[in-house]
Design a protein around this motif. Structure first.
Motif: not given
Lengths: 247, 219, 474
Positions: A138, A142, A167-168, A170, A172, A188, A191
């Motif tokens: 991330c 970003r 898309p994109e 995180c 976790g 997280i 996933r």
């Protein structure tokens, strides 16, 4: 004259995966630069992200002092590079001495794939014809606005890059988030692992060891999933170390 | 008093006292006239024809039914045709439309605010916004606000000449003769997705929105 | 299933763990299609970056002159025949609403969806005062029947399944046939419509929130898709608006700018079905509309944010995009946050509303992935503001002692690279000694990590150990 490049090893690479730093040294050297590894500990994120601004400033001063003499600074981690380029100037916003020094350093500091793709273009040796999926950190996405660079380099190395459906996501990890909220962090990661595995790629690569430890750690817990490596290992020729978390 | 306490906290946090007269005057100028709007391309049109086409397309995409009517006298018959059997009971009517001959079209209308059990209400919009495909309804003695929400079928009559490009233009048209007590932009029938994110029409307000675009401006 | 409701923000981690283990909630969270619809709507608006910057600048301008605009707003409401109630906190806001309700003799109050109303605990206060609140937004109605707080600021019942709703309707709508089918969303929506319709006409008070307050005209703007907010305010004899002081914008045209961003960011619509600008009570010749108009303006901790960078939080237009894109919210929904506002915006707002001591876990519960700030239509730097709270938590020593100790120890080492290297060397040795097959399934000081993950072992001595032994010490 060959540029002098300082390598910010990062604490996770130092402890968990020294191969990444050695690979990064060889890759940056292959661009014609002279690589130097100055005395260092950490970039200060643990303090900065846990409310200890004073502590973060103290460490950031160390890093600025250690690295400001180089033509470029290369970091094999998006979040540590983001800390230097994005957050150091803010940390020293009102500091008459370190403000300008931090800004100068920030302008010369690059994440590894950014350096190898945009600053000192590298033709990595051709690797095995693997299918890889890239996990973007991330901070890389970003704070640094990168992502394309890793794909460019992988393609140059002869790998086939596949993309995840969502898309994109995180992973976790989140620095100390991963130990403060371990259940959330693992959920997280789960996933993210599912979407990475669903691509059918032979290998998961990324440029941030924190994310990769979390992803490989979750795959290991689930007892399956593709192998996970730092991108530097793949670009540096046939990897010698086993994938992350395996023997 | 809370008023002074709140204003005092705001000023203390902003590290200043009440605004200097020059700053206060600048804010009051800001209140008196809006700065130039930042209009997206979807709110800008080459000509009336494009504007009208966008309004019609976006309104129907929002689930409304649309009929073009050449002139006002044709409105009652068109409404009657669109409502079919639903038009048989007494209908709510905005007094603004009372001069039309509804009886000739076989419709019984009750000018005034909405009453329970009226299956449909017929009102008049002050404008239509092409940017969003919405009709603009202003409340007033001639256009009671309850007609817009209570009946199952909401019939809105709109002059084609009253179509405007943007949200700003729509608000401007609504307040041209002074700000009405209420202005409502409506883009389709009432709906909800509050159950498992499934879109269901007819939540609380009208189940059908029927717009009659009157006149042939813009082709 | 009810999801996992925290007793308060202090209870976050326990409730989050319970939420992860709630299969019905997990299924409900999987239904959230807002992010995808937002992406489509934003892609169709090429001017989005400029509109976003203009919206942030607009809100900043208002906040920098909020005292002036509030005074102008109040004067405009009064000029239109309305009444403004200035309220410092939740208690005074509730008292103001009850005062209006008692004065107009209301026995029931219909309510449009209002997060400010949730924030001040309005329903409980009305009930305690013998006034029956009836939520009219379908989602709010559902959670009112379930006696739960909203789990999402724009989709309050998104944690409920259709079967949950059917069960609630069977339990509460007792005058309906017990065996009626309730297995389709259309049937449930229709039943709620039928039940709620009569309420609008008998309520003595209609309460709505406000998406925007217009300073020039003293207007309250609300947006809905159901039309419930309009029925609430048009049919009740008294319309009362509950809103935070940060909802102000100078002019109606300024609301137009924010409207272009609000629905797109929230549900992916270009504009909600209904957008209503209400200005004062019914006028002399008006045949309908409310006879009285009240605005309850709430501070309740908002001004406490105005002294530093956290002021940017008050730009928030409550679209919910940060929730819809948050990896943490996406795993647990809104209830574990233990507050009216969940997700990233709540993690910044709740400490100001509920106190930092009670809410100290919330600013910590973020990976700082940054998606919330990226999708925010008014460019609130949410992770930076959470970090701001973390600074205060640390300064006030509100973080757990063992975290402080670990951080202090790490800092001591990190400032002394020589000792730091020794410590890393020792850690590397220890972890490798405990590893089996390249990883650890349990490790000292890493118990949390190894519950859901293995810990990859160091592949060899630390980098600096190897680098130095290779003769490369700088």
């Amino acid at each position: 004259m060959a540029p002098r490049v300082g390598l910010l090893v990062t604490c996770l690479v130092d402890l968990f995966r020294p191969e990444v730093a050695f690979a990064a040294m060889r890759l940056v050297t292959a661009t014609g630069a002279t690589v130097v590894v100055p005395r260092q500990s950490c970039c200060g994120q643990p303090a900065y992200n846990n409310g200890d601004r004073m502590g973060a400033c103290l460490i950031a001063r160390q890093v600025v002092a250690a690295f400001e003499g180089f033509d470029h600074v290369v970091v094999p981690s998006g979040s540590c590079a983001g800390m230097v380029t994005h957050h150091y100037p803010r940390l020293f916003q009102d500091d008459a001495e370190f403000g300008p020094r931090a800004r100068r350093l920030a302008a010369r500091c690059f994440e590894l794939t950014q350096y190898l793709a945009d600053v000192a273009p590298l033709q990595p040796p051709a690797g095995p014809p693997v299918t890889v999926v890239c996990h973007e950190s991330c901070s890389g996405l970003r704070e640094l606005g990168i992502g394309r660079q890793a794909r460019t380099l992988l393609a140059r190395a002869g790998a086939t890059v596949v993309e995840i459906a969502a898309p994109e996501p995180c992973c976790g990890f989140g620095g100390t988030f991963c130990v403060k909220f371990p259940e959330l962090s693992a959920a997280i990661a789960d996933r993210t692992c599912r979407s990475l595995a669903a691509t059918g790629a032979d290998l998961v690569v990324g440029a941030d060891l924190g994310c990769l430890l979390n992803i490989a750690g979750r795959f290991g817990h689930l007892g399956g999933g593709p192998p996970v490596r730092h991108i530097a290992e793949l670009l540096d020729g046939p990897p010698t170390a086993p994938p992350i978390g395996r023997s | 008093m809370s008023r002074e306490a709140i204003l005092g906290r705001i000023r203390a946090q902003l590290k200043r006292g009440p605004l200097e007269p020059a700053q206060a005057a600048a804010c009051d100028r800001r209140l008196a006239a809006a700065p130039a709007a930042l209009l997206p391309r979807m709110a800008q049109f080459a000509d009336r024809q494009a504007l009208t086409a966008a309004f019609c397309q976006r309104l129907t995409a929002g689930g409304a039914e649309l009929r073009r009517v050449t002139a006002w006298p044709a409105v009652p018959a068109t409404v009657a045709a669109m409502l079919g059997p639903a038009g048989r009971p007494a209908l709510g009517l905005a007094p603004a439309l009372a001069m039309l001959d509804w009886a000739a079209a076989g419709l019984t209308v009750v000018p005034g605010p909405a009453r329970p059990a009226q299956p449909a209400a017929i009102t008049k919009a002050v404008a239509g916004i092409a940017e969003t495909g919405s009709v603009v309804l202003a409340s007033g003695p001639e256009t009671p606000v309850t007609l817009n929400f209570l009946p199952d079928i909401h019939v809105v009559c709109l002059e084609a000449a009253a179509l405007v490009a943007s949200l700003e233009d729509g608000f401007g048209a609504a307040r041209a003769g002074g700000l009405p007590r209420s202005i409502t932009l409506i883009g389709g029938p009432s709906r909800t997705a509050d159950i498992e994110q499934r879109m269901v029409m007819g939540a609380h307000g009208p189940r059908r929105l029927v717009v009659l675009l009157v006149g042939d401006h813009g082709g | 299933m009810t999801g996992s409701i925290a007793d308060g923000p202090a209870d976050f981690r326990r409730a989050a763990v319970a939420a992860l283990a709630d299969p019905a909630l997990q299924q409900a969270l999987g239904r959230n299609g807002f992010a995808q619809r937002r992406a489509q709507a934003i892609a169709a608006l090429p001017e989005y970056p400029e509109l976003r910057a203009a919206a942030a600048a607009l809100k900043d301008h208002v906040l920098d002159h909020l005292d002036h605009y509030l005074e102008r707003f109040a004067a405009a409401v009064e000029a239109a025949g309305g009444v403004v109630h200035w309220c410092d906190d939740a208690e005074s806001a509730v008292a103001a609403v009850l005062g209006v309700a008692r004065a107009c003799g209301a026995r029931t109050a219909t309510k449009g969806k209002s997060m400010a109303g949730e924030e001040i605990g309005l329903n409980a206060a009305l009930e305690a005062a013998g006034i029956r609140p009836i939520e009219t937004d379908l989602g709010e109605y559902i959670i009112q029947l379930a006696h739960e707080p909203p789990s999402h600021i724009i989709a309050p019942a998104s944690h409920k399944s259709m079967a949950d709703v059917a069960g609630l309707f069977r339990a509460h709508h007792r005058d309906r046939p017990a065996e009626r089918p309730l297995d389709q969303a259309e049937i449930l929506v229709d039943e709620a419509r039928t039940i709620l319709r009569p309420a609008y006409g008998v309520a003595g008070l209609g309460i709505t929130g406000a998406n925007f307050l217009i300073a020039e005209s003293g207007s309250a703007v609300i947006v809905t898709n159901e039309g419930n907010g309009d029925l609430t305010q048009a049919l009740a004899p008294v319309h009362l608006v509950v809103a935070g002081i940060e909802k102000l914008v100078p002019r109606l045209e300024d609301a137009a700018l924010l409207l272009r961003l609000l629905a797109r960011s929230a549900t992916g619509q270009d504009l909600t079905v209904y957008t209503t600008v209400a200005s004062g009570p019914r006028r002399h010749a008006d045949p309908d509309g409310p006879a009285a108009f009240h605005v309850v303006l709430i501070d309740n901790g908002r001004t406490a944010l105005m002294g530093d960078a956290r002021k940017a939080m008050l730009r928030c237009i409550r679209c919910g995009a940060c929730l819809n894109h948050c990896p943490v919210y996406g795993q647990i929904g809104g209830h574990p946050y233990g507050a009216t506002y969940g997700g990233p915006m709540g993690q910044v707002l709740t400490p100001a509303l509920a106190g930092l001591g009670a809410a100290r876990d919330l600013p910590q519960a973020s990976t700082f992935c940054g998606r919330c700030a990226e999708v925010c239509p008014v460019a609130i730097p949410l992770p930076d503001l959470m970090r701001h709270w973390r600074d205060e938590i640390h300064q006030q020593a509100l973080d757990p002692p063992r975290h402080r100790l670990a951080l202090a120890l790490w800092l001591w080492l990190a400032r002394r690279p020589r000792f730091y290297r020794l410590a890393v060397r020792a850690a590397s040795f220890g972890l490798r000694a405990l590893a089996r097959g390249g990883c650890l399934t349990a490790a000292p000081f890493a118990g949390g990590w190894t519950r859901g993950r293995v810990l990859p072992a160091p592949t060899g001595p630390s980098f600096f150990t190897q680098y130095r032994s290779g003769g490369n010490e700088p």
